[in-house]
Scaffold this motif. Structure first.
Motif, PDB file in Angstrom:
ATOM      1  N   THR A   1       7.961  -1.759 -10.775  1.00  0.00           N
ATOM      2  CA  THR A   1       7.253  -0.836 -11.665  1.00  0.00           C
ATOM      3  C   THR A   1       7.743  -0.980 -13.098  1.00  0.00           C
ATOM      4  O   THR A   1       6.957  -0.925 -14.045  1.00  0.00           O
ATOM      5  N   THR A   2       9.037  -1.189 -13.270  1.00  0.00           N
ATOM      6  CA  THR A   2       9.560  -1.411 -14.613  1.00  0.00           C
ATOM      7  C   THR A   2       8.996  -2.711 -15.178  1.00  0.00           C
ATOM      8  O   THR A   2       8.607  -2.788 -16.339  1.00  0.00           O
TER       9      THR A   2
ATOM     10  N   VAL B   1      -6.062  -2.603  -5.686  1.00  0.00           N
ATOM     11  CA  VAL B   1      -4.804  -3.008  -6.317  1.00  0.00           C
ATOM     12  C   VAL B   1      -3.861  -3.579  -5.268  1.00  0.00           C
ATOM     13  O   VAL B   1      -3.516  -4.747  -5.292  1.00  0.00           O
TER      14      VAL B   1
ATOM     15  N   ASP C   1       5.552 -14.361 -13.753  1.00  0.00           N
ATOM     16  CA  ASP C   1       4.330 -13.664 -13.360  1.00  0.00           C
ATOM     17  C   ASP C   1       3.846 -14.254 -12.054  1.00  0.00           C
ATOM     18  O   ASP C   1       4.491 -15.141 -11.490  1.00  0.00           O
TER      19      ASP C   1
ATOM     20  N   TYR D   1       5.586  -5.065 -19.928  1.00  0.00           N
ATOM     21  CA  TYR D   1       4.833  -6.138 -19.287  1.00  0.00           C
ATOM     22  C   TYR D   1       3.997  -6.821 -20.362  1.00  0.00           C
ATOM     23  O   TYR D   1       3.396  -6.161 -21.195  1.00  0.00           O
TER      24      TYR D   1
ATOM     25  N   ASP E   1      13.063  -3.333 -11.363  1.00  0.00           N
ATOM     26  CA  ASP E   1      12.159  -3.094 -10.232  1.00  0.00           C
ATOM     27  C   ASP E   1      10.727  -3.363 -10.665  1.00  0.00           C
ATOM     28  O   ASP E   1      10.423  -3.492 -11.849  1.00  0.00           O
TER      29      ASP E   1
ATOM     30  N   TYR F   1       6.196  -4.166 -14.584  1.00  0.00           N
ATOM     31  CA  TYR F   1       4.814  -3.980 -15.025  1.00  0.00           C
ATOM     32  C   TYR F   1       4.673  -2.764 -15.933  1.00  0.00           C
ATOM     33  O   TYR F   1       3.577  -2.281 -16.167  1.00  0.00           O
ATOM     34  N   GLY F   2       5.792  -2.234 -16.414  1.00  0.00           N
ATOM     35  CA  GLY F   2       5.762  -1.058 -17.288  1.00  0.00           C
ATOM     36  C   GLY F   2       5.381  -1.421 -18.717  1.00  0.00           C
ATOM     37  O   GLY F   2       4.675  -2.402 -18.956  1.00  0.00           O
ATOM     38  N   GLU F   3       5.896  -0.643 -19.664  1.00  0.00           N
ATOM     39  CA  GLU F   3       5.499  -0.798 -21.071  1.00  0.00           C
ATOM     40  C   GLU F   3       5.737  -2.210 -21.574  1.00  0.00           C
ATOM     41  O   GLU F   3       5.026  -2.694 -22.441  1.00  0.00           O
TER      42      GLU F   3
ATOM     43  N   GLY G   1       0.819  -1.203   0.000  1.00  0.00           N
ATOM     44  CA  GLY G   1       0.000   0.000   0.000  1.00  0.00           C
ATOM     45  C   GLY G   1       0.848   1.247   0.000  1.00  0.00           C
ATOM     46  O   GLY G   1       2.063   1.203   0.094  1.00  0.00           O
ATOM     47  N   GLY G   2       0.177   2.375  -0.128  1.00  0.00           N
ATOM     48  CA  GLY G   2       0.869   3.654  -0.170  1.00  0.00           C
ATOM     49  C   GLY G   2      -0.117   4.763  -0.401  1.00  0.00           C
ATOM     50  O   GLY G   2      -1.322   4.598  -0.140  1.00  0.00           O
TER      51      GLY G   2
END
Lengths: 532, 318
Positions: free
Chosen positions: A406-407, A74, A421, A413, A404, A409-411, A62-63
């Motif tokens: 975010t990368t 999410v 996965d 993914y 990382d 799950y970035g473009e 979370g955040g």
């Protein structure tokens, strides 16, 4: 739910023994095995559930983007909040069986094109209003809004219209037959909300209602007095506390600042198990961490290469090294709890000579491949490293590229050639809809097999269970023989709580801490707390 | 002297602007955009497009930067892509919480370091001096993470279970409402910073105590107390102020690690979260705040240095 043991006849120690008993016992009836236990664990609470008290739970992740929106959970804390505030028409229970919640029943027409839900009498929203068919219609309109589709929209593409047909009945009219539509409706991100829903006033039918919420930090809930299940929830108050970091979460439990935590890192399980104040809650789940090979890109477009890489994996070693033994080996197939799961297919084992032979036939004696990995889930990076070692034996060089999350799950993914996965427990057809059809939103392997698609489409429209199972077995055999996934194992969920917390049971869904079903939790003798 | 300070302030503003530019470019270079970062595995093309539009991510980069910079002049730190609310609302309480931690650590560590350094300098070569030197050297060599974990094991989870290991404040409740939660994070920061101040103070005092004027004062029969307070200390403060300033400025950055470890609701946690969510406005704001603390503290150190040094004082006033 009804056949479940009451907490008072349930002994946690026997429960854990059953949970630790391994796949065979779990495959049978772990919950029945736990029933009728006579010896109650030393300090664990016994007797009927006690009402009252506050349960403080440390939740991973979370955040600042945390949400109370029932339809776009999410992060993990989002899921925990959504499961306690809202309820869908039906949901998977601890045994991974569909259980009716807001709906009393859901029945299919013979052609599987029309599904009728009868709403349960006496289900009320937090403000006391009864749930009406109009609310259900509005809920699904909100989820499938083409301008702002919510999480559940991707799996409801066949949903044509939702029509109120009576005082308590709603009809779901599909654009194509789907015999597994009940499964698709049983998702936590499909919580029923009132027609005038506003996320600033988060109202649902869940066992708790919101008191306070600070994104990224903590949320406080109080008992919903209108809740339809008599007696539940037992707690007066529930506090969910976000933890970005594993150590802080464990430390908070050890210093009694929280009563329960989810997702214990495997390396720390023994530390908690040796502490007499703590109980470790371990659940066998259908959660899997596959390696994904793109079947449309070299060298993985050659089925022999895919098979060779599957034969390279020593699955037991994976479970031991990556998960410290907290898991079960997989057979390159998902959905182990689906009644149609084909357990007759031979268990694939490490076979280096066969792998070498296949690679040689394919002209890839010295295969050199890049594996993209990221800490998308505990164990993912470790699995990549163990795989790298195991592949060496067959002369395969695996270069690990760690990025990382975010990368990851970035473009790129879903277009990595060879990556990983992470999926929670699902039944076969919903999982196929998510990832194994040409139109699936998460088709990481770019799997596009006409024969497979045809079998799945026919199975989706088949209402007869035996016929459907036969079709699904054929489909699974195809994936088993030429699919792009290496499913090396299923991950156990490990959570921990203080001895005085009762009512938390193993849960197959892969969602932590009894599936975050805190309506069943209760507190035994008053906890001796510090720092509160 | 005023002119010098004004000049320094102007330079500082340019530095701050460069920092915003650097941070903005750096966050753009990170792969993945905020929409994807927020949606994670749930990112379908439709949901990404919808969210990108909601977050104004479909606007050109320079336009986003300029509107953010423009907002700064009106005290508007921009809009967080994660919360879709103002950054000021997101960071307000957190800035206060971090400042509490910083100020407490500074207020404890500075006098403690100065006193320890002086004390051990006056006992030069004796057992007490060697003990202080040894311990401060060991602690200075440890990363703040290790110190924090050691304190938690010692006082919260394993040996003595007397203090909370993480900060759990109810929403809206100030962190100082439960002072016990502040003990370990503050202690960690103090332990990290004090050794440097102690060692610098000791070295400087050694030098000063060896100097001619101290010897002269002693020969004249001035009491040792007066020698120390009137003659030695003022001369030592100038150089030590620089080290203290560096340490305090470091605190502003080091607080990120400590907040992470103790789940302390300050700007450090926001920064970590914002980087992973590619939340540029928040990263910018937090970086600016940390940079500003650096600049202000260094400026103060210069002022103290000038005031403590008669030679510089007269030069600066010219």
């Amino acid at each position: 739910m009804e056949e479940r043991c009451e907490p008072n006849s349930l002994s946690r120690r026997r429960f854990l023994t059953a949970a630790l008993g391994g796949a065979a016992e779990l495959g049978a009836a772990p919950l029945l095995a736990a029933c009728g236990g006579s010896g109650v664990a030393a300090a664990a609470p016994s007797g009927p559930p006690r009402r009252g008290g506050t349960l403080r739970v440390g939740v991973t992740g979370g955040g600042a983007s945390d949400t109370l929106d029932p339809h776009v959970p999410v992060a993990n804390p989002d899921i925990a909040r959504v499961l306690n505030l809202y309820e869908p028409l039906l949901l998977r229970d601890h045994d991974y069986k569909l259980q009716m919640l807001v709906a009393e029943s859901l029945t299919s027409s013979p052609d599987a094109r029309t599904w009728t839900a009868v709403l349960r009498d006496g289900v009320r929203f937090h403000d006391g209003r009864a749930v009406t068919p109009a609310d259900v219609v509005a809920t699904f309109k909100r989820i499938t809004d083409p301008k702002d589709p919510k999480s559940g929209a991707a799996s409801l593409t066949m949903l044509g219209q939702v029509v109120p047909t009576g005082e308590r009945t709603v009809e779901f009219r599909l654009t194509e037959p789907n015999a597994g539509f009940d499964d698709l409706l049983g998702q936590y991100s499909l919580g029923i909300v009132p027609a005038d829903f506003d996320v600033k006033r988060p109202i649902g039918t869940g066992p708790f209602r919101l008191k306070e919420f600070t994104a990224g930090l903590q949320s406080t809930f109080v008992r919903n007095d209108h809740y339809w299940r008599p007696g539940q929830p037992y707690l007066d108050e529930l506090v969910l506390i976000n933890f970005a970091e594993d150590d802080a979460r464990i430390n908070a439990l050890l210093s009694s600042q929280v009563d329960a935590i989810d997702q214990v890192p495997v390396a720390l399980v023994d530390v908690l198990r040796s502490d007499p104040r703590m109980r470790v809650l371990r659940s066998a789940t259908g959660t899997w961490l596959p390696f994904t090979m793109r079947v449309d890109r070299p060298p993985f477009d050659d089925v022999r290469v895919r098979q060779a890489l599957r034969l390279v994996v020593d699955r037991d070693e994976m479970i031991n090294q990556v998960l410290s033994g907290q898991g079960r080996p997989g057979n390159d197939l998902y959905a182990p709890f689906d009644p149609a799961y084909d357990s007759q297919l031979p268990q694939r084992k490490q076979d280096i000579p066969a792998a070498k032979r296949l690679l040689a036939e394919a002209g890839h004696e010295n295969l050199d491949i890049e594996l993209v990995t990221a800490p998308i889930q505990a164990g993912a990076v470790e699995a990549a490293q163990v795989f790298q070692q195991q592949a060496k034996a067959a002369g395969v060089t695996v270069r690990i590229r760690k990025v990382d999350t975010t990368t990851f799950y970035g473009e790129n993914y879903l277009s990595w050639d060879f990556a990983q996965d992470f999926w929670y427990t699902r039944n076969y057809l919903p999982q196929v809809a998510n990832g194994s059809l040409p139109k699936s939103p998460y088709n990481e392997t770019h799997w596009q097999d006409p024969q497979f698609t045809d079998l799945v489409t026919r199975a989706s429209a088949t209402v007869d269970t035996a016929d459907r199972t036969a079709l699904l077995h054929q489909a699974q055999r195809i994936e088993y023989e030429r699919g792009g996934l290496i499913v090396w194992g299923f991950v156990d969920q490990v959570d921990a709580h203080q001895v005085y917390v009762a009512g938390l049971v193993p849960d197959r869904t892969g969602i932590s801490l009894s599936g975050y079903q805190f309506r069943e939790a209760w507190l035994g003798t008053a906890p001796a707390t510090t720092g509160k | 002297m005023t002119r010098m300070i004004v000049k320094r302030l102007l330079v500082s503003l340019v530095v701050l602007w460069l920092v915003t530019l650097l941070v903005f470019v750096a966050t753009l270079l990170l792969p993945g955009d905020p929409a994807r970062a927020i949606l994670g595995q749930q990112a379908t093309p439709e949901r990404i497009a919808a969210l990108q539009h909601q977050l104004h991510l479909d606007e050109p980069v320079w336009q986003r930067y300029l509107s953010w910079l423009g907002g700064l002049f009106t005290g508007d730190l921009g809009t967080s892509t994660s919360t879709q609310g103002p950054v000021t609302t997101l960071l307000g309480d957190r800035i206060v919480a971090s400042l509490v931690l910083l100020v407490l650590a500074a207020v404890i560590a500075t006098p403690l370091g100065l006193a320890l350094g002086t004390w051990s300098s006056m006992r030069r070569g004796r057992a007490a001096d060697q003990t202080v030197s040894g311990i401060s050297l060991v602690i200075a060599a440890l990363p703040e993470f290790v110190i924090g974990v050691a304190l938690i094991v010692l006082f919260a989870t394993t040996v003595f279970k007397v203090l909370p290991s993480v900060t759990l404040t109810a929403p809206g409740e100030p962190v100082w409402r439960q002072p016990s939660q502040l003990v370990l994070p503050v202690a960690t920061l103090v332990l990290v910073v004090t050794p440097y101040i102690t060692r610098m103070m000791r070295a400087t005092m050694n030098e000063v105590l060896d100097s001619g004027y101290v010897e002269m004062a002693r020969l004249k029969g001035v009491r040792e107390r007066t020698v120390l307070l009137r003659h030695a200390l003022p001369h030592a403060l100038g150089p030590v102020a620089q080290v203290v300033a560096l340490q305090l400025a470091w605190l502003a950055g080091g607080v990120v690690v400590v907040e992470f470890l103790f789940r302390y609701p300050g700007i450090g946690q926001s920064l970590i979260d914002a980087v992973s969510k590619r939340d540029v406005a928040v990263v910018q704001a937090v970086t600016l705040i940390i940079a500003a603390v650096y600049i202000v503290v260094n400026l103060l150190a210069d002022v103290v240095g000038i005031l403590a040094n008669p030679k510089l004082r007269t030069e600066a006033s010219r």
